[in-house]
Write a protein that holds these residues in place. Structure first.
Motif, mmCIF file in Angstrom:
data_model
loop_
_atom_site.group_PDB
_atom_site.id
_atom_site.type_symbol
_atom_site.label_atom_id
_atom_site.label_comp_id
_atom_site.label_asym_id
_atom_site.label_seq_id
_atom_site.Cartn_x
_atom_site.Cartn_y
_atom_site.Cartn_z
ATOM 1 N N TYR A 78 -6.714 -13.188 9.873
ATOM 2 C CA TYR A 78 -7.838 -12.292 10.151
ATOM 3 C C TYR A 78 -9.000 -12.634 9.241
ATOM 4 O O TYR A 78 -8.862 -13.431 8.313
ATOM 5 C CB TYR A 78 -7.446 -10.814 10.014
ATOM 6 N N GLY A 91 -6.934 -13.087 6.066
ATOM 7 C CA GLY A 91 -5.540 -13.282 6.500
ATOM 8 C C GLY A 91 -4.598 -12.750 5.442
ATOM 9 O O GLY A 91 -5.003 -12.426 4.323
ATOM 10 N N GLY A 93 -2.753 -12.874 2.622
ATOM 11 C CA GLY A 93 -2.692 -13.807 1.496
ATOM 12 C C GLY A 93 -1.462 -13.586 0.640
ATOM 13 O O GLY A 93 -1.091 -14.424 -0.181
ATOM 14 N N ARG A 94 -0.841 -12.424 0.821
ATOM 15 C CA ARG A 94 0.372 -12.153 0.039
ATOM 16 C C ARG A 94 1.337 -11.262 0.814
ATOM 17 O O ARG A 94 2.241 -10.667 0.245
ATOM 18 C CB ARG A 94 0.005 -11.491 -1.270
ATOM 19 N N ARG A 123 -6.009 -18.254 -0.496
ATOM 20 C CA ARG A 123 -7.201 -18.690 -1.249
ATOM 21 C C ARG A 123 -6.794 -18.914 -2.711
ATOM 22 O O ARG A 123 -5.855 -19.647 -2.968
ATOM 23 C CB ARG A 123 -8.330 -17.660 -1.102
ATOM 24 N N GLY A 125 -5.483 -16.683 -4.692
ATOM 25 C CA GLY A 125 -4.536 -15.654 -5.129
ATOM 26 C C GLY A 125 -3.137 -16.199 -5.340
ATOM 27 O O GLY A 125 -2.774 -17.247 -4.799
ATOM 28 N N ASP A 126 -2.363 -15.488 -6.111
ATOM 29 C CA ASP A 126 -1.006 -15.950 -6.431
ATOM 30 C C ASP A 126 0.028 -15.475 -5.411
ATOM 31 O O ASP A 126 1.215 -15.788 -5.536
ATOM 32 C CB ASP A 126 -0.608 -15.495 -7.849
ATOM 33 N N GLY A 127 -0.408 -14.699 -4.428
ATOM 34 C CA GLY A 127 0.528 -14.232 -3.407
ATOM 35 C C GLY A 127 1.440 -13.107 -3.871
ATOM 36 O O GLY A 127 2.376 -12.720 -3.173
ATOM 37 N N ARG A 128 1.146 -12.598 -5.046
ATOM 38 C CA ARG A 128 2.039 -11.582 -5.632
ATOM 39 C C ARG A 128 1.396 -10.200 -5.634
ATOM 40 O O ARG A 128 0.186 -10.056 -5.492
ATOM 41 C CB ARG A 128 2.390 -11.972 -7.075
ATOM 42 N N ARG A 166 -2.862 -10.197 -14.213
ATOM 43 C CA ARG A 166 -4.005 -9.468 -13.687
ATOM 44 C C ARG A 166 -4.958 -9.250 -14.859
ATOM 45 O O ARG A 166 -5.127 -10.144 -15.658
ATOM 46 C CB ARG A 166 -3.560 -8.135 -13.055
ATOM 47 N N ASN A 254 -9.173 -3.884 6.410
ATOM 48 C CA ASN A 254 -8.237 -2.828 6.018
ATOM 49 C C ASN A 254 -8.238 -1.677 7.022
ATOM 50 O O ASN A 254 -7.747 -0.586 6.723
ATOM 51 C CB ASN A 254 -8.588 -2.298 4.626
ATOM 52 N N ASP A 263 -3.371 -0.412 3.904
ATOM 53 C CA ASP A 263 -3.780 -1.126 2.683
ATOM 54 C C ASP A 263 -4.233 -0.167 1.580
ATOM 55 O O ASP A 263 -5.417 0.046 1.360
ATOM 56 C CB ASP A 263 -4.861 -2.172 2.986
HETATM 57 P P1 AMP Z 1 -7.140 -6.298 -0.158
HETATM 58 O O1 AMP Z 1 -8.463 -5.986 -0.790
HETATM 59 O O2 AMP Z 1 -5.953 -6.020 -1.010
HETATM 60 O O3 AMP Z 1 -7.016 -5.726 1.206
HETATM 61 O O4 AMP Z 1 -7.108 -7.902 -0.004
HETATM 62 C C1 AMP Z 1 -8.140 -8.658 0.596
HETATM 63 C C2 AMP Z 1 -7.636 -10.035 0.908
HETATM 64 O O5 AMP Z 1 -7.225 -10.704 -0.288
HETATM 65 C C3 AMP Z 1 -6.451 -10.095 1.836
HETATM 66 O O6 AMP Z 1 -6.600 -11.205 2.663
HETATM 67 C C4 AMP Z 1 -5.279 -10.236 0.899
HETATM 68 O O7 AMP Z 1 -4.183 -10.862 1.519
HETATM 69 C C5 AMP Z 1 -5.878 -11.124 -0.188
HETATM 70 N N1 AMP Z 1 -5.204 -10.951 -1.488
HETATM 71 C C6 AMP Z 1 -5.248 -9.882 -2.312
HETATM 72 N N2 AMP Z 1 -4.501 -10.083 -3.419
HETATM 73 C C7 AMP Z 1 -3.964 -11.312 -3.289
HETATM 74 C C8 AMP Z 1 -3.098 -12.107 -4.098
HETATM 75 N N3 AMP Z 1 -2.630 -11.671 -5.277
HETATM 76 N N4 AMP Z 1 -2.741 -13.326 -3.632
HETATM 77 C C9 AMP Z 1 -3.204 -13.780 -2.455
HETATM 78 N N5 AMP Z 1 -4.027 -13.096 -1.663
HETATM 79 C C10 AMP Z 1 -4.417 -11.878 -2.053
#
Ligand code: AMP
Ligand code: MG
Length: 485
Positions: A78, A91, A93-94, A123, A125-128, A166, A254, A263
């Protein structure tokens, strides 16, 4: 009731073309996982035997270590408008969708891990995810459900001793989230802005087939779909505003196309009433302030409606968007009249609500406590003036209120029970969540469990739990919550 092995998997989203997702397996954390909390009510939704949580395979699967046979793990693609700016590639990301199960009654549930490692959409991000944010989402989604507000659900939290970086070093955790669908407004935007409009039709057809079948009985199913999304969003926003919930990051990625609260990040429940309440410490300009939420929803809906233009007439889209404000106002006024104990909204009830909220804003009255107390204030068992600075003004308000109640409501033996059913006693106050998080970080999950049980029944009197209804103590007034999660 199913075991982990017998749960039927259907993979309708995975069956969509490649443009919609990326196949990806969860990445296990290094250290052994433990179960922080398990939600038997959520298991019941899936028709999953709650005893499965004792099976080590359960913790293994829901921490992302062991693959779940039958699933088709994927990250959804997305994009979206973040703080008003279009971001091309977001999309999951985690988050990783393990698969989807359909119950004996035909109800679909997607089962998704959040915090289970990187995906092609991570991107930088660590995926966590961290234990702090997963506990907040877990407790709040259960609280919202208890409050009767549409929301994603959560099955469990697992954690390990792995460290996540973080603003400080935090503990890693994985949340298992459930929703009939996790499709967002942004799931359509990605195709609209990439000029691949065929996919918009595919996704709209998918949504109609699985989640809005009633649209097929309409002359123009795509118009019916848009109208339904607008109406559900209006209902959702009315419920948020009436209960005093601020989402904090109402980006279009979201926003659920099913009208679910989706979210949970830096959300906050209103405490001392302040219409301009900003729960997200990172939201410097108050784009997502409490009283801005309905307008932001309309902005988000207009982003969504734009993506539907390849499928429908621009006039139909305009009409759908124009229906938002009146629908929101109708739902909101009805809910607020209900909180006053009135059977229907009227110009008098609207004026009373406006006046009451203005007094609450002036005095910084605790939103939840005051409405809960109205059940006692109205029949004169409690002096409501103590909640306000201008005591005479409240006395005049109360006089008008009683006059309206005498015309339209019954102050009988069931009055208080009806008022309590409309005005929760318990909400997820930030400081309560913080206490539970601090303990959980020391591996004591008892407070998570206590809050979880409390918030499942927010309208009930719960003996011995009175202190959980109290406004925040002084030390906790300024807890700050940011996007970092
Ligand atoms: P959010 O603001 O949490 O809705 O996240 C916005 C975007 O950032 C989404 O595409 C999430 O999957 C991505 N994202 C947030 N935190 C992480 C993370 N730690 N690792 C990878 N992607 C992230
Ligand atoms: Mg998001």
């Amino acid at each position: 009731m199913h075991s982990l092995n017998s749960l039927p998997f259907s993979n309708s989203f995975a069956a969509l073309p490649e443009a919609f997702h990326a196949r990806v397996q969860p990445t296990a954390l290094e250290h052994p996982a433990r179960l922080v909390h398990f939600n038997p009510d959520a298991a019941a939704l899936l028709e999953l035997d709650p005893a499965v949580c004792a099976d080590p395979a359960f913790t293994s699967i829901f921490s992302g270590k062991q693959a779940w046979s039958g699933g088709a793990p994927l990250a959804m693609r997305y994009s979206g408008h973040q703080f008003g700016h279009y971001v091309r590639q977001l999309g999951d990301g985690r988050a990783i969708l393990l698969g989807e199960t359909t119950t004996s009654l035909g109800q679909r549930w997607e089962i998704q891990l959040k915090g289970s490692g990187q995906t092609p959409y991570s991107r930088d991000g660590d995926g966590r995810a961290v234990l702090r944010s997963t506990i907040r989402e877990y407790l709040c989604s259960e609280a919202m459900h208890g409050l009767g507000i549409p929301t994603t659900r959560a099955l469990c939290i697992t954690t390990t001793d792995d460290e996540v970086y973080r603003e400080r070093i935090e503990t890693a955790a994985v949340l298992t989230r459930l929703a009939p669908s996790h499709v967002r407004f942004g799931s359509f935007e990605v195709f609209f802005y990439n000029n691949t409009h065929d996919e918009i039709r595919v996704l709209a057809d998918y949504l109609i087939q699985h989640h809005y079948p009633e649209a097929l009985t309409e002359a123009e199913p795509y118009v019916a779909l848009l109208n339904s999304v607008v109406d559900r969003t209006a209902q959702l926003l009315a419920r948020w505003q009436a209960v005093g919930f601020a989402h904090g990051v109402m980006n279009t990625d979201n926003m659920s196309v099913l009208g679910l609260t989706l979210d949970y990040g830096p959300f906050g429940f209103m405490e001392a009433f302040d219409p301009g309440f900003i729960c997200n410490h990172s939201d410097h300009h108050g784009r997502y302030a409490f009283d801005a939420q309905p307008q932001v929803a309309l902005f988000n809906l207009s982003c969504f409606a734009q993506t539907q233009l390849p499928l429908l007439d621009v006039e139909a889209a305009r009409a759908a968007l124009e229906s938002f404000q009146p629908a929101f106002t109708r739902y909101y006024n009805q809910l607020m009249a209900g909180k006053l104990g009135l059977p229907a909204a009227s110009p008098d009830s609207v004026a009373l609500v406006d006046d009451l909220l203005a007094q609450m804003a002036a005095a910084g009255t605790d939103y939840t406590s005051l409405f809960r107390a109205l059940g006692d204030i109205a029949p004169g068992r409690q002096d409501g003036r103590d909640y306000f600075i201008d005591r005479d003004r409240f006395a005049r308000w109360q006089h008008d209120y009683l006059a309206l109640l005498q015309q339209h409501a019954r102050l009988d033996a069931d009055w208080q029970a009806r008022m309590h059913a409309a005005n929760p006693k318990y909400i997820l106050r930030n400081y309560l969540a913080q206490i539970a998080i601090d303990k959980a970080e020391q591996q004591d999950y008892s407070e998570v469990d206590r809050l979880f049980r409390l918030l499942q029944k927010p309208f009930d009197e719960q003996p011995g739990m009175e202190q959980y209804a109290a406004p925040p103590p002084d030390w906790a007034r300024d807890i700050q919550v940011s996007c970092s999660s």
